[in-house]
Design an enzyme around this catalytic site. Structure first.
Site, PDB file in Angstrom:
ATOM      1  N   GLY A 294       0.834  -1.194   0.000  1.00  0.00           N
ATOM      2  CA  GLY A 294       0.000   0.000   0.000  1.00  0.00           C
ATOM      3  C   GLY A 294       0.866   1.239   0.000  1.00  0.00           C
ATOM      4  O   GLY A 294       1.944   1.258   0.609  1.00  0.00           O
ATOM      5  N   GLY A 295       0.427   2.295  -0.681  1.00  0.00           N
ATOM      6  CA  GLY A 295       1.213   3.524  -0.719  1.00  0.00           C
ATOM      7  C   GLY A 295       2.606   3.270  -1.260  1.00  0.00           C
ATOM      8  O   GLY A 295       2.786   2.712  -2.349  1.00  0.00           O
ATOM      9  N   ASP A 296       3.623   3.668  -0.474  1.00  0.00           N
ATOM     10  CA  ASP A 296       5.014   3.454  -0.901  1.00  0.00           C
ATOM     11  C   ASP A 296       5.660   2.298  -0.150  1.00  0.00           C
ATOM     12  O   ASP A 296       6.887   2.191  -0.104  1.00  0.00           O
ATOM     13  CB  ASP A 296       5.823   4.740  -0.692  1.00  0.00           C
ATOM     14  CG  ASP A 296       5.940   5.115   0.782  1.00  0.00           C
ATOM     15  OD1 ASP A 296       4.976   4.846   1.527  1.00  0.00           O
ATOM     16  OD2 ASP A 296       6.975   5.666   1.196  1.00  0.00           O
ATOM     17  N   GLU A 297       4.849   1.425   0.443  1.00  0.00           N
ATOM     18  CA  GLU A 297       5.372   0.290   1.205  1.00  0.00           C
ATOM     19  C   GLU A 297       5.417  -0.967   0.351  1.00  0.00           C
ATOM     20  O   GLU A 297       4.432  -1.325  -0.289  1.00  0.00           O
ATOM     21  CB  GLU A 297       4.509   0.042   2.445  1.00  0.00           C
ATOM     22  CG  GLU A 297       4.555   1.179   3.453  1.00  0.00           C
ATOM     23  CD  GLU A 297       3.668   0.903   4.651  1.00  0.00           C
ATOM     24  OE1 GLU A 297       3.919   1.501   5.716  1.00  0.00           O
ATOM     25  OE2 GLU A 297       2.712   0.101   4.523  1.00  0.00           O
TER      26      GLU A 297
END
Length: 370
Positions: A294-297
């Protein structure tokens, strides 16, 4: 009236004794209806089917049907063009109007030739799954779909073919008797129905496969999504417990990614995510997997790993990212932080490993700020 043909028992079953074949009135002449005399019969023996009585029944095709099948084969291209003209009329098959003549005709001449052979020699295996003809039909359906044909258009194309061929049968009806009509109707409809079924199956197989892929993969990076990665990690930990090897979980994200998005825009941020995901995938072995959480993970699990595996992997990843920034392919400063956890040393459950890796990730971030 009968004529001598060969040794049969009078029922179409090969056996002892001499029998005869019936004579029928065809085109004003008495004709002995013999097994198929078309070009196909010279190449392949008659189809046989085992029966419970231990005898073998021979599939017999009348000479008029065989002759008509030959004519259909010879006129395959002209019949395909007739199909195109009818498909264009009243916008029956709308996508045809956008194609050139070769694209309009497609594989139809081949299908018509195969159908002509089926009229003479109906073979159940002709369209069995995995056969050359079944593969061609599936390719035809995929190519038509790529050209903008909806499933309805692909099915309609074969229904128009059915009309064109049956019209030809009616035009040549003077030479046919009721039995010939029955055989032609049965075999023609059977073949076209099976062609349609194979096309529809190809469409649904592709659609199902595509949906299954989308359900497991992140649309931006094409890495596994959160739920699919977790499931694969759980399965890998089960295998590791059974066979006694180590698995390392790497949990990472980008430093100051929100600032990058706010300063340069989300399009620039998406480009960074996609490009780094490609680098991440390139650094994995075939047994390893990566996912976007999710996101930048991002998360990675490294199979059959030892204590140094994660450090070596992250060093290679950092080197590749630095090279992209140095070459100008990534025009923005990009850096990642990571935390790792290893099975079985740090825990036996996926949730435990994620919690430990997440804690170590933020420790790494705080160490950079200090």
């Amino acid at each position: 009236m009968n004529c001598c043909r060969r040794e049969l028992d009078g029922t179409g079953v090969v056996g002892a004794g001499t029998t005869t074949q019936p004579i029928r009135r065809v085109d004003g002449e008495n004709r002995c209806i013999l097994p198929v005399q078309s070009q196909y019969s010279a190449q392949v023996p008659a189809r046989t089917v085992d029966n419970p009585d231990g005898k073998v029944r021979v599939a017999v095709t009348s000479e008029p049907v065989a002759q008509l099948a030959d004519e259909i084969r010879v006129e395959a291209w002209e019949l395909a063009l007739a199909l195109v003209e009818e498909g264009l009329r009243d916008d029956t098959i709308p996508p045809l109007a956008r194609l050139g003549r070769t694209g309009q005709v497609g594989d139809m001449p081949t299908f018509i030739s195969e159908l002509a052979q089926h009229l003479v020699r109906p073979e159940p295996d002709r369209l069995r799954r995995g056969s050359p003809l079944a593969a061609l039909v599936r390719d035809h359906a995929r190519e038509r779909e790529a050209l903008g044909f909806a499933p309805r258009d692909i099915v309609t194309e074969f229904h128009v073919l059915r009309r064109v061929l049956w019209r030809l049968v009616l035009e040549r009806s003077a030479r046919l008797d009721p039995d010939d009509f029955r055989v032609l109707e049965e075999r023609l409809h059977d073949m076209i129905d099976r062609l349609v079924t194979e096309c529809v199956s190809a469409y649904f197989d592709r659609a199902t496969s595509e949906l299954a892929y989308k359900a497991r993969h992140d649309p931006l990076t094409a890495l596994l999504n959160h739920s699919a990665f977790n499931r694969e990690l759980e399965l890998e930990l089960e295998r590791a417990g059974r066979y006694g090897y180590g698995v390392t979980l790497v949990f990472l994200d980008f430093d100051n990614f929100k600032q990058l998005n706010d300063t340069h825009g989300h399009q620039a941020g998406d480009f960074v995510l996609k490009r780094v995901a490609e680098v991440l995938r390139a650094e994995l072995r075939r047994s390893d997997l990566a996912g976007r959480m999710g996101g930048d993970e991002f998360a990675v699990f490294l199979v059959e790993s030892d204590a140094d595996t994660a450090a070596n992997f992250l060093a290679r990843l950092d080197g590749r990212i630095d090279a992209l920034v140095g070459s100008g392919e990534l025009t923005l400063p990009v850096a990642i932080s990571a935390g790792t956890a290893r099975y079985p040393d740090d825990g036996a459950e996926a949730d435990t490993l994620f919690r430990i890796a997440d804690d170590r990730l933020y420790e790494a971030k705080r160490a950079k700020v200090a």
